[in-house]
Write a protein that holds these residues in place. Structure first.
Motif, mmCIF file in Angstrom:
data_model
loop_
_atom_site.group_PDB
_atom_site.id
_atom_site.type_symbol
_atom_site.label_atom_id
_atom_site.label_comp_id
_atom_site.label_asym_id
_atom_site.label_seq_id
_atom_site.Cartn_x
_atom_site.Cartn_y
_atom_site.Cartn_z
ATOM 1 N N PRO A 1 0.816 -1.225 0.000
ATOM 2 C CA PRO A 1 0.000 0.000 0.000
ATOM 3 C C PRO A 1 0.846 1.270 0.000
ATOM 4 N N THR A 2 1.920 1.279 0.799
ATOM 5 C CA THR A 2 2.786 2.460 0.827
ATOM 6 C C THR A 2 3.498 2.640 -0.508
ATOM 7 N N TYR A 3 3.966 1.547 -1.063
ATOM 8 C CA TYR A 3 4.630 1.582 -2.367
ATOM 9 C C TYR A 3 3.680 2.180 -3.411
ATOM 10 N N ALA A 4 2.434 1.722 -3.412
ATOM 11 C CA ALA A 4 1.444 2.207 -4.373
ATOM 12 C C ALA A 4 1.162 3.699 -4.174
ATOM 13 N N ALA A 5 1.026 4.121 -2.918
ATOM 14 C CA ALA A 5 0.742 5.526 -2.627
ATOM 15 C C ALA A 5 1.879 6.431 -3.091
ATOM 16 N N VAL A 6 3.108 6.009 -2.844
ATOM 17 C CA VAL A 6 4.264 6.823 -3.234
ATOM 18 C C VAL A 6 4.399 6.869 -4.756
#
Length: 429
Positions: free
Chosen positions: A108-113
C-alpha cells in the motif's frame, strides 16, 4: 481568438532549455526506474512469487494514474499561476517522492508513493515545452523542444545503468555511511537527489512573456477545459493530439516493459527488461533528434509524424514476427523500435501549438499525460486479450490487436490536425 502585444524572443540555448532538458532527464529516469528495479524491490519486500505480475502492473498503473490526474492539475495551474511555478513545483514533488520510495516497506505504501510520484512527473514536460515554445523564435522553437526530449530520453538509459549497478553503488554507500541500503533503494535516492539539485537552477529562469501578457488581462478565461470543449473543432484537435501519441506508449508499455512474456512465446532467451529499456530509450533519443532535425529541414512537423507512425507500425510487426532468436537481435529491434517512436518531441510540440496562450499549458500538460495514462487501458486490454485468445501465441496476437488499434487511431489523428511549424503563438482563445 485575440492577440496580445508582440514580445521579444529568447536565445534558443538559454537557461530555460537547459533546465527543461535536465528536468525531463530526471523525469524519465524516475518514470522508467520502476520497470528496471521492480523485480528486486518486490522480492525484498516479499511481494514476488506467483503474484509478481499482478503487483508490477498494479504499481505501474498507480504511477500512471497519478500522471493522468497530475496532468490536469499542473496544466490548469500553469495557465493560472505560471509555467515556471509548475516546472519547479513538479520537480520538487517527484524528487521528494523518489526519496520516500527508497524507504517503503509494504505494497500500500509503495502504491501511494508511486501515485504521488506520478502526480509530480505529470507537470515537468508540459511546463518546460510550453515555456520554450513561447520564448523562442517561431521558426526555431522546434530545436528547443528537440533538445529537451532528446536529452531527456537518456534519463531512461541512466536509470537502466543505475538499476543494474545498484548493488555495487549500495555497497559503496553502505561502507562509507554505515547504512544498510539495497540497490533499488539507492537507485530511488539517486533520482531524488538529482531532482532536488535541479531546484538550485530556479534563479536562472524566467516566466514566459506571452503568459505574462495573457495573465494581466482580466477578461481572458485561463486554464479552463470549457475552452477546449466549446467547439467540435477544438475537441477533434485535442483528441487527435492524444491519438497521435498512443503508439509510443503501446510500444514502451507493452512491447518493452512487458516484453518478458512476449519473448517467451517468441522463443527468445537471455533478455532482461532493464537492457530492453536501455536500448529502446537510446533509440528514442536518436529518433527524437532526427525527427526534430527533419521537421526543421522540411519545415513541417505533421509529415514527419506520419512517416514515423508508418515506420513504428512496420517495426512492431518485425518485433512480433518469430525471426529473432538471439538476445542481441532482440535488443537491436528494441533500439529500432525506439528510433521509430522517436517523435515524442514533435507530438508534444504540435499539441502545445494547437491552442492559445490561455490554455496552452493545460493542453501541453494533459495531452502527453493522457497518452501516458492510456497505458492503463492499453495494458489491461493486452492482458485481457492474452488470457482470452485461444491461439498458440496469445500474447503475440493480443499485441497485434492492441497495437493495431493504437496505430489506426494515431493515423486518424495525424490526418486531422494541421501543421503548426512557424505558427504565431501570440494569441488567446
Amino acid at each position: 481568438m485575440t492577440s496580445s502585444p508582440k514580445v521579444a524572443t529568447a536565445n534558443p540555448f538559454n537557461m530555460l532549455v537547459i533546465v527543461a532538458a535536465l528536468g525531463y532527464f530526471v523525469d524519465i529516469y524516475d518514470l522508467i526506474l520502476f520497470n528496471v528495479i521492480k523485480k528486486e524491490s518486490l522480492e525484498l519486500l516479499k511481494l514476488a512469487g506467483d503474484a509478481y505480475e499482478a503487483h508490477e502492473i498494479f504499481l505501474f498503473n498507480c504511477q500512471m494514474m497519478g500522471m493522468l490526474i497530475g496532468g490536469v492539475l499542473w496544466g490548469i495551474l500553469g495557465d493560472k499561476k505560471g509555467r515556471v511555478k509548475v516546472l519547479f513545483g513538479s520537480i520538487l514533488l517527484y524528487s521528494m517522492a523518489n526519496v520516500a520510495n527508497a524507504f517503503v516497506t509494504d505494497l500500500p505504501t509503495y502504491a501511494a508513493v508511486r501515485f504521488i510520484a506520478g502526480l509530480g512527473l505529470a507537470g515537468e514536460l508540459g511546463a518546460g515545452i510550453t515555456l520554450v515554445v513561447e520564448s523562442m523564435q517561431k521558426e526555431r522553437r522546434g530545436l528547443g523542444t528537440m533538445i529537451i526530449v532528446t536529452f531527456g530520453a537518456l534519463g531512461a538509459v541512466f536509470a537502466s545503468v543505475v538499476g543494474r549497478k545498484g548493488a555495487v553503488m549500495a555497497s559503496i554507500v553502505n561502507t562509507y555511511l554505515h547504512t544498510y541500503l539495497a540497490g533499488w533503494q539507492v537507485a530511488y535516492l539517486v533520482g531524488g537527489i538529482l531532482g532536488l539539485a535541479l531546484l538550485l537552477l530556479r534563479v536562472g529562469t524566467y516566466e514566459s512573456a506571452l503568459f505574462k501578457n495573457a495573465h494581466q488581462s482580466r477578461q481572458v478565461l485561463k486554464g479552463s477545459f470549457k475552452l477546449i470543449l466549446k467547439s467540435k473543432d477544438n475537441i477533434l484537435k485535442y483528441m487527435s493530439c492524444i491519438f497521435i501519441g498512443l503508439p509510443i506508449w503501446f510500444i514502451i508499455g507493452v512491447l518493452i516493459a512487458l516484453g518478458a512474456g512476449l519473448t517467451r512465446e517468441l522463443g527468445i532467451t537471455g533478455v532482461t527488461t532493464a537492457e530492453a529499456v536501455m536500448y529502446a530509450y537510446l533509440g528514442l533519443s536518436v529518433g527524437d533528434l532526427l525527427s526534430g532535425l527533419f521537421s526543421q529541414w522540411f519545415k513541417n512537423r505533421r509529415v514527419v509524424i506520419l512517416v514515423y507512425l508508418i515506420l513504428s507500425m512496420f517495426l512492431t510487426v518485425v518485433y512480433l514476427w518469430p525471426i529473432t532468436a538471439t538476445a542481441q537481435g532482440y535488443y537491436f529491434i528494441c533500439f529500432a523500435l525506439g528510433c521509430g517512436t522517436g517523435y515524442w518531441a514533435l507530438f508534444v510540440t504540435v499539441a502545445s501549438e494547437q491552442f492559445g496562450t490561455n490554455i496552452r499549458s493545460t493542453v501541453a500538460n494533459t495531452v502527453p499525460n493522457f497518452v501516458r495514462g492510456a497505458v492503463v487501458p492499453i495494458t489491461i486490454s493486452y492482458k485481457y486479450l492474452s488470457s482470452l485468445l485461444a491461439v498458440d501465441q496469445p500474447k503475440v496476437m493480443a499485441a497485434y490487436i492492441v497495437g493495431g488499434v493504437c496505430t489506426a487511431l494515431a493515423l486518424i489523428g495525424a490526418y486531422y490536425i494541421k501543421d503548426t511549424f512557424s505558427k504565431d503563438l501570440d494569441y488567446t482563445e
